[in-house]
Design a protein around this motif. Structure first.
Motif, PDB file in Angstrom:
ATOM      1  N   MET A 192       0.828  -1.212   0.000  1.00 20.83           N
ATOM      2  CA  MET A 192       0.000   0.000   0.000  1.00 20.83           C
ATOM      3  C   MET A 192       0.858   1.256   0.000  1.00 20.83           C
ATOM      4  O   MET A 192       1.979   1.242   0.490  1.00 20.83           O
ATOM      5  N   THR A 193       0.288   2.356  -0.489  1.00 24.90           N
ATOM      6  CA  THR A 193       0.875   3.672  -0.242  1.00 24.90           C
ATOM      7  C   THR A 193      -0.150   4.484   0.547  1.00 24.90           C
ATOM      8  O   THR A 193      -1.362   4.256   0.431  1.00 24.90           O
ATOM      9  N   ALA A 194       0.356   5.425   1.371  1.00 23.07           N
ATOM     10  CA  ALA A 194      -0.561   6.268   2.152  1.00 23.07           C
ATOM     11  C   ALA A 194       0.117   7.582   2.502  1.00 23.07           C
ATOM     12  O   ALA A 194       1.347   7.706   2.433  1.00 23.07           O
ATOM     13  N   VAL A 273      -3.260   4.614  -1.906  1.00 23.49           N
ATOM     14  CA  VAL A 273      -4.080   5.599  -1.210  1.00 23.49           C
ATOM     15  C   VAL A 273      -3.344   6.942  -1.111  1.00 23.49           C
ATOM     16  O   VAL A 273      -3.949   7.974  -0.844  1.00 23.49           O
ATOM     17  N   ALA A 274      -2.028   6.927  -1.304  1.00 25.45           N
ATOM     18  CA  ALA A 274      -1.243   8.151  -1.104  1.00 25.45           C
ATOM     19  C   ALA A 274      -1.700   9.268  -2.028  1.00 25.45           C
ATOM     20  O   ALA A 274      -2.137   9.028  -3.156  1.00 25.45           O
ATOM     21  N   ALA A 275      -1.619  10.491  -1.507  1.00 23.30           N
ATOM     22  CA  ALA A 275      -1.843  11.680  -2.324  1.00 23.30           C
ATOM     23  C   ALA A 275      -0.463  12.097  -2.844  1.00 23.30           C
ATOM     24  O   ALA A 275       0.295  12.778  -2.150  1.00 23.30           O
ATOM     25  N   VAL A 276      -0.149  11.587  -4.020  1.00 20.48           N
ATOM     26  CA  VAL A 276       1.211  11.750  -4.562  1.00 20.48           C
ATOM     27  C   VAL A 276       1.311  13.075  -5.313  1.00 20.48           C
ATOM     28  O   VAL A 276       0.438  13.387  -6.137  1.00 20.48           O
ATOM     29  N   ALA A 277       2.356  13.825  -5.061  1.00 11.58           N
ATOM     30  CA  ALA A 277       2.563  15.071  -5.799  1.00 11.58           C
ATOM     31  C   ALA A 277       2.759  14.749  -7.279  1.00 11.58           C
ATOM     32  O   ALA A 277       3.480  13.813  -7.621  1.00 11.58           O
ATOM     33  N   ASP A 278       2.102  15.509  -8.127  1.00  9.34           N
ATOM     34  CA  ASP A 278       2.231  15.245  -9.565  1.00  9.34           C
ATOM     35  C   ASP A 278       3.577  15.711 -10.110  1.00  9.34           C
ATOM     36  O   ASP A 278       4.071  15.183 -11.093  1.00  9.34           O
ATOM     37  N   TRP A 279       4.165  16.722  -9.457  1.00  8.98           N
ATOM     38  CA  TRP A 279       5.435  17.266  -9.953  1.00  8.98           C
ATOM     39  C   TRP A 279       6.434  17.430  -8.817  1.00  8.98           C
ATOM     40  O   TRP A 279       6.047  17.606  -7.664  1.00  8.98           O
ATOM     41  N   ILE A 307       2.923   6.125  -9.838  1.00 10.71           N
ATOM     42  CA  ILE A 307       3.219   4.851  -9.165  1.00 10.71           C
ATOM     43  C   ILE A 307       2.155   3.804  -9.506  1.00 10.71           C
ATOM     44  O   ILE A 307       2.461   2.681  -9.910  1.00 10.71           O
ATOM     45  N   LEU A 308       0.907   4.204  -9.364  1.00 13.10           N
ATOM     46  CA  LEU A 308      -0.207   3.267  -9.593  1.00 13.10           C
ATOM     47  C   LEU A 308      -0.225   2.782 -11.041  1.00 13.10           C
ATOM     48  O   LEU A 308      -0.365   1.575 -11.295  1.00 13.10           O
ATOM     49  N   ALA A 309      -0.058   3.706 -11.979  1.00  7.38           N
ATOM     50  CA  ALA A 309      -0.087   3.311 -13.393  1.00  7.38           C
ATOM     51  C   ALA A 309       1.065   2.351 -13.694  1.00  7.38           C
ATOM     52  O   ALA A 309       0.899   1.376 -14.435  1.00  7.38           O
ATOM     53  N   GLY A 322      -7.116   1.722  -6.943  1.00  2.82           N
ATOM     54  CA  GLY A 322      -6.749   3.134  -6.903  1.00  2.82           C
ATOM     55  C   GLY A 322      -7.711   3.930  -6.044  1.00  2.82           C
ATOM     56  O   GLY A 322      -8.815   3.456  -5.728  1.00  2.82           O
ATOM     57  N   PHE A 323      -7.311   5.105  -5.668  1.00  5.70           N
ATOM     58  CA  PHE A 323      -8.164   6.029  -4.922  1.00  5.70           C
ATOM     59  C   PHE A 323      -8.275   7.320  -5.708  1.00  5.70           C
ATOM     60  O   PHE A 323      -7.325   7.736  -6.370  1.00  5.70           O
ATOM     61  N   ALA A 324      -9.426   7.949  -5.616  1.00  4.70           N
ATOM     62  CA  ALA A 324      -9.582   9.259  -6.246  1.00  4.70           C
ATOM     63  C   ALA A 324     -10.257  10.193  -5.257  1.00  4.70           C
ATOM     64  O   ALA A 324     -11.391   9.949  -4.847  1.00  4.70           O
ATOM     65  N   ASP A 336     -13.179   7.824 -15.083  1.00 15.22           N
ATOM     66  CA  ASP A 336     -12.159   8.180 -16.073  1.00 15.22           C
ATOM     67  C   ASP A 336     -10.776   7.699 -15.604  1.00 15.22           C
ATOM     68  O   ASP A 336     -10.012   7.114 -16.364  1.00 15.22           O
ATOM     69  N   LYS A 337     -10.466   7.930 -14.325  1.00 24.41           N
ATOM     70  CA  LYS A 337      -9.176   7.500 -13.768  1.00 24.41           C
ATOM     71  C   LYS A 337      -9.034   5.988 -13.820  1.00 24.41           C
ATOM     72  O   LYS A 337      -7.972   5.456 -14.095  1.00 24.41           O
ATOM     73  N   ARG A 338     -10.130   5.302 -13.497  1.00 21.94           N
ATOM     74  CA  ARG A 338     -10.088   3.837 -13.460  1.00 21.94           C
ATOM     75  C   ARG A 338      -9.729   3.274 -14.834  1.00 21.94           C
ATOM     76  O   ARG A 338      -8.890   2.386 -14.966  1.00 21.94           O
ATOM     77  N   ARG A 339     -10.335   3.863 -15.859  1.00 20.71           N
ATOM     78  CA  ARG A 339     -10.083   3.372 -17.222  1.00 20.71           C
ATOM     79  C   ARG A 339      -8.681   3.747 -17.685  1.00 20.71           C
ATOM     80  O   ARG A 339      -7.968   2.940 -18.278  1.00 20.71           O
ATOM     81  N   ARG A 340      -8.293   5.001 -17.365  1.00 24.41           N
ATOM     82  CA  ARG A 340      -6.977   5.480 -17.793  1.00 24.41           C
ATOM     83  C   ARG A 340      -5.854   4.632 -17.203  1.00 24.41           C
ATOM     84  O   ARG A 340      -4.872   4.320 -17.864  1.00 24.41           O
ATOM     85  N   LYS A 341      -6.010   4.264 -15.922  1.00 19.47           N
ATOM     86  CA  LYS A 341      -4.939   3.505 -15.262  1.00 19.47           C
ATOM     87  C   LYS A 341      -5.178   1.992 -15.338  1.00 19.47           C
ATOM     88  O   LYS A 341      -4.407   1.215 -14.783  1.00 19.47           O
ATOM     89  N   ASN A 342      -6.280   1.602 -16.012  1.00 15.96           N
ATOM     90  CA  ASN A 342      -6.556   0.189 -16.240  1.00 15.96           C
ATOM     91  C   ASN A 342      -6.670  -0.594 -14.923  1.00 15.96           C
ATOM     92  O   ASN A 342      -5.945  -1.554 -14.682  1.00 15.96           O
TER      93      ASN A 342
HETATM   94  N1  CTP Z   1      -1.157   8.004  -7.863  1.00 16.32           N
HETATM   95  C1  CTP Z   1       0.092   7.410  -7.876  1.00 16.32           C
HETATM   96  N2  CTP Z   1       1.176   8.094  -8.341  1.00 16.32           N
HETATM   97  C2  CTP Z   1       1.048   9.362  -8.796  1.00 16.32           C
HETATM   98  C3  CTP Z   1      -0.226   9.989  -8.784  1.00 16.32           C
HETATM   99  C4  CTP Z   1      -1.304   9.275  -8.302  1.00 16.32           C
HETATM  100  O1  CTP Z   1       0.206   6.263  -7.449  1.00 16.32           O
HETATM  101  N3  CTP Z   1       2.116   9.989  -9.238  1.00 16.32           N
HETATM  102  C5  CTP Z   1      -2.328   7.234  -7.403  1.00 16.32           C
HETATM  103  C6  CTP Z   1      -2.954   7.739  -6.124  1.00 16.32           C
HETATM  104  O2  CTP Z   1      -2.385   7.107  -4.990  1.00 16.32           O
HETATM  105  C7  CTP Z   1      -4.413   7.382  -6.321  1.00 16.32           C
HETATM  106  C8  CTP Z   1      -4.613   7.589  -7.813  1.00 16.32           C
HETATM  107  O3  CTP Z   1      -3.332   7.366  -8.391  1.00 16.32           O
HETATM  108  O4  CTP Z   1      -4.653   6.019  -6.071  1.00 16.32           O
HETATM  109  C9  CTP Z   1      -5.079   8.990  -8.135  1.00 16.32           C
HETATM  110  O5  CTP Z   1      -5.065   9.169  -9.488  1.00 16.32           O
HETATM  111  P1  CTP Z   1      -4.611  10.518 -10.247  1.00 16.32           P
HETATM  112  O6  CTP Z   1      -5.732  10.975 -11.044  1.00 16.32           O
HETATM  113  O7  CTP Z   1      -3.363  10.296 -10.997  1.00 16.32           O
HETATM  114  O8  CTP Z   1      -4.314  11.430  -9.097  1.00 16.32           O
HETATM  115  P2  CTP Z   1      -4.535  12.951  -9.036  1.00 16.32           P
HETATM  116  O9  CTP Z   1      -3.188  13.557  -8.952  1.00 16.32           O
HETATM  117  O10 CTP Z   1      -5.465  13.195  -7.901  1.00 16.32           O
HETATM  118  O11 CTP Z   1      -5.191  13.352 -10.443  1.00 16.32           O
HETATM  119  P3  CTP Z   1      -5.845  14.720 -10.872  1.00 16.32           P
HETATM  120  O12 CTP Z   1      -4.836  15.748 -10.580  1.00 16.32           O
HETATM  121  O13 CTP Z   1      -6.136  14.511 -12.296  1.00 16.32           O
HETATM  122  O14 CTP Z   1      -7.098  14.842 -10.057  1.00 16.32           O
END
Ligand code: CTP
Length: 396
Positions: A192-194, A273-279, A307-309, A322-324, A336-342
């Motif tokens: 898990m991630t959190a 479950v983690a709220a991962v920074a996109d950048w 990470i999830l993808a 996955g979590f959203a 949309d997320k579920r389909r995108r990340k399969n």
């Molecule tokens: N996730 C991950 N690695 C990342 C981003 C997200 O593992 N770099 C995981 C989260 O833990 C969660 C899911 O993907 O299970 C959330 O999907 P995503 O849409 O990518 O996250 P958001 O950043 O919330 O997307 P958006 O900004 O489009 O809302």
């Protein structure tokens, strides 16, 4: 209240670890359990029956010839209505009695006569624990279906350091609560991630988010209670690691990605479950940025790995959840997320309602559409989610 309607016979045998049992009785009753305390003569030298009676709110039983029991059958009466017998502390002497089926006092007779499961929390000096005679008894007790809780390792009352220390009251409570949860994930490795991630700007500043980690930690606990081996890759949070869960602490998304990928091949289930920074900040400074340097800093960003993808894309990877967390249009974004990340399963919630809260309301998205779960505490929601995950796992 995790132990409502549960009846526990708590057998206390002689050992200095008895000092932890007052706290345990308190915690068990706080969770709604009815606790009948039975003490050996040796136990009464360490802690008084009066303490046990006051904390359990019930009479304490000490010997087989108790004039308060009209039929003289306390050994039968006590266990017939019980859901479990817990021996804590379980001394070396009492373990030997159990292994040999002795019925030489009320507690050993009651254990022999019981019709419910028995848990025992060993407590003794490290040499007594390591002694081949004790180890023979341990093997025999396990073979007889008795679950041993601990012992732990560490400093002992005698001043020595080693194996044989009894678990703490809160750990015994976790064990008892877990005992009553259905083992729907027995034998599974859950990765898990959190929590949030934190991306450095300079050595003292980070970019992070408001995730508390509570949902992920509750889910890790629920998976552990359900019998799984749980590895929790956690961003920075103030939460203690759930009992029995292997926690790996990381800070950045790239560290989280590496820690997850190192475990992914051995995992049966991955729950992100983690709220991962996109950048992350590409031009993070190695020295503290001074405000006198002239103007606000110009931060340059680079995308973090998803990470999830990446785990969902592995050829023979784990079953992925996955979590959203969304602030609007939950159903649309989540599907949309579920389909995108399969993903076979995605769990959605409305972020503004759950951030740092103790309660949550989840919605499940899978091939059959959306399915809302009732509002609940994060732990109850996590237990329900574990059951939903277990029911969806591909049959072997
Ligand atoms: N996730 C991950 N690695 C990342 C981003 C997200 O593992 N770099 C995981 C989260 O833990 C969660 C899911 O993907 O299970 C959330 O999907 P995503 O849409 O990518 O996250 P958001 O950043 O919330 O997307 P958006 O900004 O489009 O809302």
């Amino acid at each position: 209240m995790d132990l409502i309607n549960k009846r526990i016979v708590l057998g206390v045998t002689g050992g200095i670890a008895c000092y932890k049992i007052a706290e345990l009785v308190r915690r068990l009753t706080e969770q709604g359990a009815t606790v009948d305390v039975v003490m050996t003569e040796a136990a009464t030298h360490f802690i008084t029956p009066v303490t046990m009676q006051a904390l359990s709110g019930r009479p304490v039983f000490l010997d087989a010839w108790d004039p308060r029991v009209p039929n003289n059958m306390a050994h039968i009466d006590l266990t017939r209505g019980a859901d479990v017998v817990l021996i804590a502390p379980a001394s070396a002497d009492f373990m030997a009695k159990l292994a040999h089926g002795e019925a030489s006092d009320l507690l050993s007779t009651l254990c022999l006569a019981r019709a419910c499961p028995l848990l025992a929390a060993p407590a003794m000096n490290r040499e007594m624990w390591a002694n081949p005679a004790t180890q023979r008894n341990v093997t025999q007790l396990r073979a007889d279906g008795i679950a041993l809780l601990g012992p732990d390792s560490g400093s002992q009352a005698c001043g020595e350091v080693g194996d044989g220390r009894m678990l703490e009251a809160h750990q015994l409570l976790s064990e008892v609560i877990a005992f009553f949860q259905p083992k729907v994930l027995a034998g599974k490795h859950v990765l898990m991630t959190a929590g949030p991630t934190a991306e450095p700007i300079d050595p003292v500043r980070v970019l992070s988010n408001r995730s508390s980690g509570k949902t992920g930690y509750a889910l890790a606990r629920a998976a552990q209670e359900a019998g799984a081996r749980v590895t929790l890759i956690s961003g920075p949070t103030a939460l203690p690691a759930p009992y029995g869960v292997m926690r790996v602490s990381v800070t950045t998304a790239r560290q989280m990605h590496a820690a997850v990928m190192a475990e992914a091949a051995s995992a049966d289930i991955f729950i992100a479950v983690a709220a991962v920074a996109d950048w992350y900040v590409k031009n993070a400074s190695t020295q503290k940025i001074k405000k006198t340097r002239g103007g606000p800093p110009q931060l340059e960003f680079e995308a973090n790995p998803d990470i999830l993808a990446d785990v969902a894309g592995l050829a023979r990877g784990p079953w992925c959840v996955g979590f959203a967390a969304e602030t609007e249009n939950l159903a649309e974004h989540a599907e949309d997320k579920r389909r995108r990340k399969n993903l076979p399963l995605l769990v959605g919630n409305l972020a503004q309602n759950v951030m740092d809260a103790d309660a949550t309301e989840l919605a499940l998205f899978d091939d059959r559409g959306m399915h809302s779960l009732p509002a609940a505490t994060k732990l109850d929601a996590a237990r329900r989610l574990v059951a939903e995950i277990a029911a969806r796992l591909p049959k072997p």
